[in-house]
Design an enzyme around this catalytic site. Structure first.
Site, PDB file in Angstrom:
ATOM      1  NE  ARG A 113      -3.235   0.203   2.971  1.00 43.94           N
ATOM      2  CZ  ARG A 113      -3.554   0.498   4.232  1.00 43.94           C
ATOM      3  NH1 ARG A 113      -3.428  -0.409   5.178  1.00 43.94           N
ATOM      4  NH2 ARG A 113      -4.016   1.682   4.549  1.00 43.94           N
ATOM      5  CE  LYS A 144      -3.981  -3.050  13.312  1.00 43.42           C
ATOM      6  NZ  LYS A 144      -4.752  -2.069  12.622  1.00 43.42           N
ATOM      7  CG  ASP A 145      -5.218  -4.071   7.594  1.00 40.67           C
ATOM      8  OD1 ASP A 145      -5.958  -3.735   8.540  1.00 40.67           O
ATOM      9  OD2 ASP A 145      -4.288  -3.362   7.165  1.00 40.67           O
ATOM     10  NE  ARG A 168      -9.198  -4.074  18.393  1.00 39.79           N
ATOM     11  CZ  ARG A 168      -8.301  -3.319  19.016  1.00 39.79           C
ATOM     12  NH1 ARG A 168      -8.090  -3.448  20.307  1.00 39.79           N
ATOM     13  NH2 ARG A 168      -7.577  -2.444  18.333  1.00 39.79           N
ATOM     14  NE  ARG A 169      -7.043   0.579  18.651  1.00 40.43           N
ATOM     15  CZ  ARG A 169      -6.406   0.859  17.511  1.00 40.43           C
ATOM     16  NH1 ARG A 169      -6.921   1.723  16.657  1.00 40.43           N
ATOM     17  NH2 ARG A 169      -5.260   0.278  17.238  1.00 40.43           N
ATOM     18  NE  ARG A 225     -11.034   5.916   6.739  1.00 44.01           N
ATOM     19  CZ  ARG A 225     -11.042   5.169   5.637  1.00 44.01           C
ATOM     20  NH1 ARG A 225     -12.157   4.936   5.011  1.00 44.01           N
ATOM     21  NH2 ARG A 225      -9.930   4.636   5.180  1.00 44.01           N
ATOM     22  N   GLY A 226      -8.378   7.884   9.030  1.00 45.96           N
ATOM     23  CA  GLY A 226      -7.285   8.640   8.439  1.00 45.96           C
ATOM     24  C   GLY A 226      -5.954   8.070   8.880  1.00 45.96           C
ATOM     25  NE  ARG A 247      -6.688   6.687  12.191  1.00 43.11           N
ATOM     26  CZ  ARG A 247      -7.365   5.574  12.341  1.00 43.11           C
ATOM     27  NH1 ARG A 247      -7.462   5.000  13.518  1.00 43.11           N
ATOM     28  NH2 ARG A 247      -7.962   5.006  11.318  1.00 43.11           N
ATOM     29  CB  CYS A 252     -11.614  -6.105  10.113  1.00 46.65           C
ATOM     30  SG  CYS A 252     -10.456  -7.261   9.418  1.00 46.65           S
TER      31      CYS A 252
END
Length: 319
Positions: free
Chosen positions: A11, A81-82, A129-130, A151-152, A157, A244
């Site tokens: 990415r 985790k993605d 989740r957080r 997001r970002g 952030r 996710c």
């Protein structure tokens, strides 16, 4: 000796390029071949929607996998985790290198810790989740906080805190570490407070399953204990049938007696994003020596969590 450059699909984000650059160096050392980065834009990078809305799972991965299958790149690096929990037959998860710090961290104004934030603190995170675990922790400690969906990239952030729009944001320790920005952390959140995302802190190196030489070469970078831990965590996630975007945390760690690793403990949590209901359980067993044993550990804990009412919490999506 084949000296043709290997093409590594990555990415374009600063973080992805940082972690892919580290892997490129390691692959070059084990193969003796140069590695060049091929930047690929994924749907998750261009969409402005919240991850929970666009499906979460796979949005950062699909374009990289398409490039692998089209032979445009030789291998790809993902944040583990993605990765969707199902592994395609034609792609091999060739290596899970040694996992970095799996914890979530706080970057807060004025160098504050979570406990020092005080009532009414506005904490930014895009992760249900957080949110679920921070809200539950606050509730259990008589604090009131407000979790704000953001997001970002890391700069965006942390920028909310620097500009005074938020009191704190929650990020992954490993990402800040790979960017060389760990000194900006004001509090490391213990896994006893917030269980990380399944696979957090680990990378996945993927290539075409039929390229046996490359699978073997990349396999030199594999850390068996890291792989066993993340396999158990992802098995739990899959068995809970959670993408996710669902508020699932999972963490497998090794319990040692002196120098000898005796057992693996797997902890899982699922909850409502407001933190009012959490199902949190753990199981301990022998350290898995095979993929099937690691998968079984995750499935076993998922079954106990479902029996305790986890299923009713899975339908929640962060709005």
């Amino acid at each position: 000796m084949n000296n043709q450059a290997l093409r590594l699909g990555t990415r374009r984000s600063k973080l992805a390029l940082a972690q892919s650059g580290q892997v490129a160096k390691a692959v070059s050392q084990v193969t003796g071949r140069p590695v060049e980065l091929v930047e690929i834009t994924t749907y998750g990078d261009t969409s402005r929607e919240h991850l929970a809305q666009i499906g979460g799972t796979g949005v950062f991965v699909t374009a990289l996998r398409d490039a692998l299958l089209a032979k445009d790149v030789d291998f790809a690096v993902h944040s583990l985790k993605d990765l969707p929990t199902g592994q395609p037959d034609d792609l091999a998860l060739a290596a899970v290198p040694l996992r970095e710090d799996p914890r979530d961290v706080l970057v807060a104004r004025d160098g504050l810790t979570f406990a020092q934030l005080g009532n009414g603190a506005r904490i930014g995170t895009g992760s249900p989740r957080r949110m679920a675990q921070l809200n539950a922790y606050a509730r259990n400690h008589g604090m009131t906080i407000e979790t704000v969906a953001i997001r970002g990239n890391v700069d965006t952030r942390i920028g909310y805190v620097r500009k005074g729009e938020l009191d704190a944001v929650v990020l992954a320790a490993a990402g800040l570490g790979r960017l060389g920005r760990i000194e900006e952390v004001t509090d490391f959140l213990s896994v006893d407070t917030v269980l990380p995302a399944p696979g957090q802190g680990a990378l996945a190196i993927e290539c075409a399953a039929d390229n046996a030489d490359l699978v073997a070469a990349l396999g030199e970078l594999d850390d068996p204990l890291s792989r066993a831990a993340v396999t158990a965590e992802r098995s739990l996630l899959a068995a809970l049938e959670a993408g996710c975007s669902a508020p699932v945390g999972a963490f497998a760690d090794l319990l040692a007696d002196g120098q000898i690793v005796k057992e693996m403990r797997l902890r899982g949590v699922v909850g409502t994003t407001d933190g009012s209901t959490l199902v949190q359980l753990s199981t301990t067993g022998p350290v898995p020596e095979t993929y099937d044993q690691a998968m079984a550990l995750g499935r076993e804990l998922a079954a106990e969590m479902l029996a305790k009412g986890a299923a009713g919490l899975m339908g929640e999506r962060a709005q």
